[in-house]
Design a protein around this motif. Structure first.
Motif, PDB file in Angstrom:
ATOM      1  N   GLU A  15       0.814  -1.215   0.000  1.00  0.00           N
ATOM      2  CA  GLU A  15       0.000   0.000   0.000  1.00  0.00           C
ATOM      3  C   GLU A  15       0.850   1.268   0.000  1.00  0.00           C
ATOM      4  OE1 GLU A  15      -3.838  -0.224   2.315  1.00  0.00           O
ATOM      5  OE2 GLU A  15      -2.828  -2.011   3.079  1.00  0.00           O
ATOM      6  N   SER A  16       2.161   1.105   0.104  1.00  0.00           N
ATOM      7  CA  SER A  16       3.077   2.238  -0.056  1.00  0.00           C
ATOM      8  C   SER A  16       3.576   2.329  -1.489  1.00  0.00           C
ATOM      9  CB  SER A  16       4.268   2.094   0.903  1.00  0.00           C
ATOM     10  OG  SER A  16       3.869   2.254   2.243  1.00  0.00           O
ATOM     11  N   ASN A  66       3.370   3.625   5.445  1.00  0.00           N
ATOM     12  CA  ASN A  66       1.920   3.789   5.500  1.00  0.00           C
ATOM     13  C   ASN A  66       1.410   3.607   6.934  1.00  0.00           C
ATOM     14  OD1 ASN A  66       1.361   0.936   5.977  1.00  0.00           O
ATOM     15  ND2 ASN A  66       1.837   0.586   3.814  1.00  0.00           N
ATOM     16  N   ALA A  67       0.096   3.642   7.088  1.00  0.00           N
ATOM     17  CA  ALA A  67      -0.505   3.600   8.427  1.00  0.00           C
ATOM     18  C   ALA A  67      -0.170   2.323   9.181  1.00  0.00           C
ATOM     19  CB  ALA A  67      -2.019   3.754   8.302  1.00  0.00           C
ATOM     20  N   ALA A  68       0.047   1.219   8.464  1.00  0.00           N
ATOM     21  CA  ALA A  68       0.406  -0.036   9.138  1.00  0.00           C
ATOM     22  C   ALA A  68       1.813   0.036   9.723  1.00  0.00           C
ATOM     23  CB  ALA A  68       0.292  -1.206   8.162  1.00  0.00           C
ATOM     24  N   THR A 214      -3.420  -1.290   6.070  1.00  0.00           N
ATOM     25  CA  THR A 214      -3.535   0.083   6.579  1.00  0.00           C
ATOM     26  C   THR A 214      -4.813   0.282   7.396  1.00  0.00           C
ATOM     27  OG1 THR A 214      -4.502   0.720   4.451  1.00  0.00           O
ATOM     28  CG2 THR A 214      -2.148   1.155   4.768  1.00  0.00           C
ATOM     29  N   GLU A 215      -5.749  -0.637   7.279  1.00  0.00           N
ATOM     30  CA  GLU A 215      -6.976  -0.574   8.074  1.00  0.00           C
ATOM     31  C   GLU A 215      -6.925  -1.543   9.255  1.00  0.00           C
ATOM     32  OE1 GLU A 215     -10.272  -1.232   5.467  1.00  0.00           O
ATOM     33  OE2 GLU A 215      -9.694   0.380   4.094  1.00  0.00           O
TER      34      GLU A 215
END
Length: 230
Positions: A15-16, A66-68, A214-215
């Motif tokens: 996701e990056s 990313n958020a993760a 990321t979620e």
């Protein structure tokens, strides 16, 4: 206090913008792996190997955590016990998010001397003629583990898994050994296991969270940091 060991794979960096090993449109799809990711390939055509890893290094430099990645760095920072993060990835996104990581497959942003094994920060563009800062040999290679080479830190990682209270796998297909064997070590030691992937992998985990990392990963980190601490 509980110890958590986490293994991350290519899925956490996808996701990056960094393509996974099996993605159809990433850098990997444009090269024959036998020609760029083995010791034999490097001996046969080091220029092609360096070209491939220079492209990967460029893509990595343009990517951002990313958020993760950020959530795992937060977990490592705020969890009152120990959090050991192990990655199959050669990118530096965990570190840029603020985490300390064991790179079992090496680091894209580091170089290694084929003669004396000295390691140093890799330049943006590497070539075989780059001299080793330690011995002067012009035999620079990426400090990554190629097919046919033994991963770094295997004993240390196996020990970390065995002494954990929870073993989590994030974004890994679980098909490449020895990483694929760590879940088995955890199960035999009766350690709780959880996987995070886009879909179920077929591994025998106690729990699964499915969807974009990321979620699912930030939600999980928020969840366990709110739990009563032993």
């Amino acid at each position: 206090m509980q110890t958590i060991t986490i293994l991350t794979g290519a899925g956490i960096s996808a996701e990056s913008g960094l393509g996974t090993f099996r993605s159809k449109d990433g850098i990997w799809a444009k090269y024959d792996l036998t020609k760029v990711a083995t010791p034999e390939a490097f001996a046969r055509d080091p220029e092609m190997v360096h070209e491939f890893y220079n492209l990967r290094r460029e893509a990595c430099a343009k990517a951002a955590p990313n958020a993760a990645h950020v959530a795992l760095a937060r977990l490592q920072r705020e969890w009152p016990g120990e959090v050991v993060i192990v990655t199959q990835n050669v990118d530096d996104l965990h570190e840029r998010a603020g985490a300390s990581v064991l790179h079992m497959h090496g680091e894209l942003m580091r170089a290694r001397c084929s003669d004396c094994d000295h390691r140093w920060p890799a330049p943006a563009v590497m070539q075989i003629s780059d001299p080793c800062p330690a011995c002067g040999a012009a035999k620079a290679r990426p400090d990554v583990v190629w097919f046919g080479e033994y991963p770094y830190f295997d004993d240390e990682i196996s020990l970390a898994v065995r002494r954990s209270d929870l073993f989590a796998v994030i974004g890994s297909s679980g098909q490449v050994y020895p990483a694929a064997g760590y879940a088995g070590i955890a199960k035999r030691a009766r350690i709780r296991t959880i996987e995070f992937n886009l879909k179920r992998t077929g591994g025998k985990f106690d729990q699964g969270r499915y969807g974009p990392a990321t979620e699912t990963v930030p939600f999980w980190v928020d969840e366990i940091l709110r739990l009563p601490k032993e």
